[in-house]
Design an enzyme around this catalytic site. Sequence first.
Site, PDB file in Angstrom:
ATOM      1  N   HIS A 172       0.809  -1.218   0.000  1.00 62.86           N
ATOM      2  CA  HIS A 172       0.000   0.000   0.000  1.00 62.86           C
ATOM      3  C   HIS A 172       0.845   1.272   0.000  1.00 62.86           C
ATOM      4  CE1 HIS A 172      -3.531  -2.429   0.769  1.00 62.86           C
ATOM      5  NE2 HIS A 172      -4.250  -1.357   0.580  1.00 62.86           N
ATOM      6  N   HIS A 197       1.362  -8.275   5.411  1.00 60.92           N
ATOM      7  CA  HIS A 197       0.486  -8.373   4.240  1.00 60.92           C
ATOM      8  C   HIS A 197      -0.775  -9.195   4.512  1.00 60.92           C
ATOM      9  CE1 HIS A 197      -0.604  -7.794   0.168  1.00 60.92           C
ATOM     10  NE2 HIS A 197      -0.437  -9.022  -0.235  1.00 60.92           N
TER      11      HIS A 197
END
Lengths: 543, 480
Positions: B148, B260
């Site tokens: 991100h 993640h």
Amino acid sequence: MEICGQIVSGEHGEIFIRQKSGETLEIGEMLAVGENPISIMMVYDLTYGSQLSQGNLELASGMHIEGMGAGLSFMEENLQNYVIAKVKAVAYVKKNVNGKYEASIPKSLPQFFSKVRKVTSADFEFLSDGKNAEHSLYLGCLRSGSSRLKDMEITIDGPDALTHHILITATTGRGKSNLVKAMLWKLLDKEYCGILVLDPHDEYFGNSAAPGMRDHPKAKENVVYYSPSASAPKGSITLRINTKSVKPWHFNGVVNITDAQSQAMHLIYQRYRDDWIRKMFEESAEAASLAFSDERTGGKSGIEAYLESRGVMEGTFAALKRKISVALDIFEEGGKIIEKGVFTTKETGIGAADDILAALESGKKVIIDTSRLSSYAEILVGSIIANKVFEKYAEYKSAGTLDGKPVVSIVLEEAPRVLGASDGEINVFGRIAREGRKFKIGLIGITQLASLIPREVLANMNTKIILGNEMEAERRAIIESAAQDLSTESKMIASLEKGEALVSSIFTKFAIPIYTPLFNDIVKETKAAESKQPVRKYVGSDD
Amino acid sequence: MPSKSIFDFSNSGDAAKNEETKEKKAPREKHKREAPRSAAAHKHEISKSKIAQPPAPVPPKKEGTIRFAHLADCHLGAFRDDTLRELNIKAFENAIDKSVAEGADFIIIAGDLFHTNVPDMRVAERCARKLRHLKEKGIEVFVLYGSHDYSPNEKSIIDVLKGAGLFNKLGGGEYVGDKLKLKPSEFRGIPIIGLLARTSGLEKSDYEHLDTEALEALPNPKIFVYHSAIAEYRPSFLKDAECVPLSLFPKGFAYYAGGHVHERREVDERGYGTFVFPGHTFGADFRDLESDAEEAPGFYIVDIESGAINLHFVPVEIPEIMLADFKADGKGALEFKEELQHWANGGNFAGKIVMLRVAGKLASGKPNEVELEKIRETVLEKGALVCVLNRGSLSSAERLAVQIDTSKSKDEIEREIIGEFVSKASFKDDALNGKKGAELAISLSGALKQEQRANETKDTYHRRVFGDVRKVMDSAEGQK
């Protein structure tokens, strides 16, 4: 035009050709008569012919070998003695109004006394006309006797052939694995099918000593390799199947389970659902570690007490647990669960079966190294995945979305192990063999012993790739279930060299003789054509 | 029934997730280890919250032990709602404070510290303050780019903070020929190596070329930091996630600090070492918060003692989360509204995060007649910190909505719909077909929907968007 003989007599299915002197005809050789139309014939037997009577021949021979005929020779020997080839017409090829060649099954005899020539690649243009190259399934090149027409690649329609199942049969060393490797290699470029290979010899993925699918330029995108080995090559995924993926029906036809044991198994599953196997072992381990004087259960696990309350005998559960334990390689020792194989009750391998299904659904080729697995575990792994594919594709069919899905085919080595006659329930592979076609699922069975596969299943395998086989009983089993009449080809099948095969399929007009090149040569050829790798840049390189 | 998307989310009600944006735990799926929870779930009649076991306290640090904290997926700046955004950053601050209190010598943040590469500056400032606090205390921080907060096109806030000397950035390295050679960082002789993440799991290609031999030759104990899902550990709900197989990881590391996957997990892997995913510190969306209600999020305190690894999970302190599920099936809109209103009027929401999910098909009336906004107002009036509504699955017999699985996030639904349309199309250029084509469409859509930033002229904005689109197209061209 190279004339090699002339039709001298015969009938439909058995034409006699006199071989021209200086020419050599071979069993399996393809011959042709005419230019348009063309009658294509195949030699299936050879005999001697002579203008002299048998008595005279024997007398002449006697004089030769007994030393009384020095200087004795035949007058115009080329005319007196010759070879007669028995051939049968296999295809009748005619150019249509669009200039395309069309083949049909011969229903008439070629003109009597026609001159016969050797075939050329041009005679077989009809094999490639109208084919969708994207959906092709490579088998090798055309063969005529022992000569190979390398520029005449033989392919069949992949989706049709795969869903109607393929049987590859030969004795050891005749090139079964080489053929499957070549087929898979060429399929790696195609998205129309996902292939699952259960590989008991770990020979398809390849390693540093022997090339395999990992050497294909598209291997990274299209090959998924699972292996239980800690030393498996990079990129491979450790084969672990979580017991949550194992359902009672996966044992059907895999482990011999009695009705009573099957009922007990379903009772446990109904109670614990996905955790049924873990609970079986955990609770037993827990009970074993408790004092036998446990007041509530009397030393029994919760499952045992539960089954007893449902009328299941203690011995039934014990036998069931033992069978499941052996099949899964999960044991209970001293109150602990010991997992020795690929099945685990822990937190890993939960998505493995789904991952494999997803890969197959996206047209990838999944190779599972089962070389370190017990026979039970190997078949069980296959059964879990095959069930998953079957269930999913049945779902797609009922939802009307099956058309957009790739065909899925499962490669089964030693096919009779899972397709062989069974007294018990039919396993999922048997079900696929019988009704997989409706769901776009097929089998590629590989075996030395086709005769062990039930006739019904054998008849459902609509493409047979027959490599060399000296065993008469095996040849007979294959010939009896072939798509074409191969009753005259038995000798020819026995004499096939490594890599040579006969393809009998409902999707070909005749049984096509093929030669599959050595896999290593195919790999070398592809590598030579490979383009240069791009220069790589790591995004963290600016630090 | 709609045809299947290329991205192929699970067709079950469970949340199959998009690997790029939502590597998270499915709602109601119980965590593998019972975590402590300071966020005790409210036991409402309709709620399915569960109470977990309290944690074992972290033992005092022994002499000679090196102790570090392992955080991941903080997703700072993830929420638009001011309160949730504030709670998110508070959870991060709490994790840092606890790490300091537990005597951590250093801290690893294994990706997605921020939710985007350029977050709200107020959020960045709060984070920077906390990091400066650590620096003043002499606690080193090692940060890895996540999927991100990494951008292929421009600098990230991570680079800005690193430039300010607030932490060490992991993931440095370069290709030498066909081999990716990573540059190790180090803390008191312990090598720390990171492999950064990229969107859509593109880092898998870096793993394939990783020079593992060089890393395996480094002295132990050593730490490998990564921000990727691992194929062998992939939970069933992460069906579409691009995963890296274990065999691509270097072997023999004492500790593999992962991120993640928004799920806590510890695995001792034979031949490798201990793989740990701490999960998120607060979460980034509705589903994360739902999982927080069942098990408090947190991070790990890890002790390295004579080469051995000891793990201690530490929960972060977040407000109590109340889950409330209401089914509308067979009820009229007014009847359903009354039911909700009755619940809202009688509830004790003081200081809680209220997660209200309404689903099902109304027998009569329309979803908007339920007036969920009013229910939310009541919940807030009764003292809730925030009331998060999930009403996507509410439909009406009178008007059937488009069939969308609303258990999925906005990004997932977008990917699914794009995937579905691309799967139906056929282009001459192969790069536009199949999954590749869908990924390209998503990347383009991402580049095109960027908003103009404050203090950015229209001209600069246009040039930036044009440049980003061009990079996406060039990248697609390069992959042919």
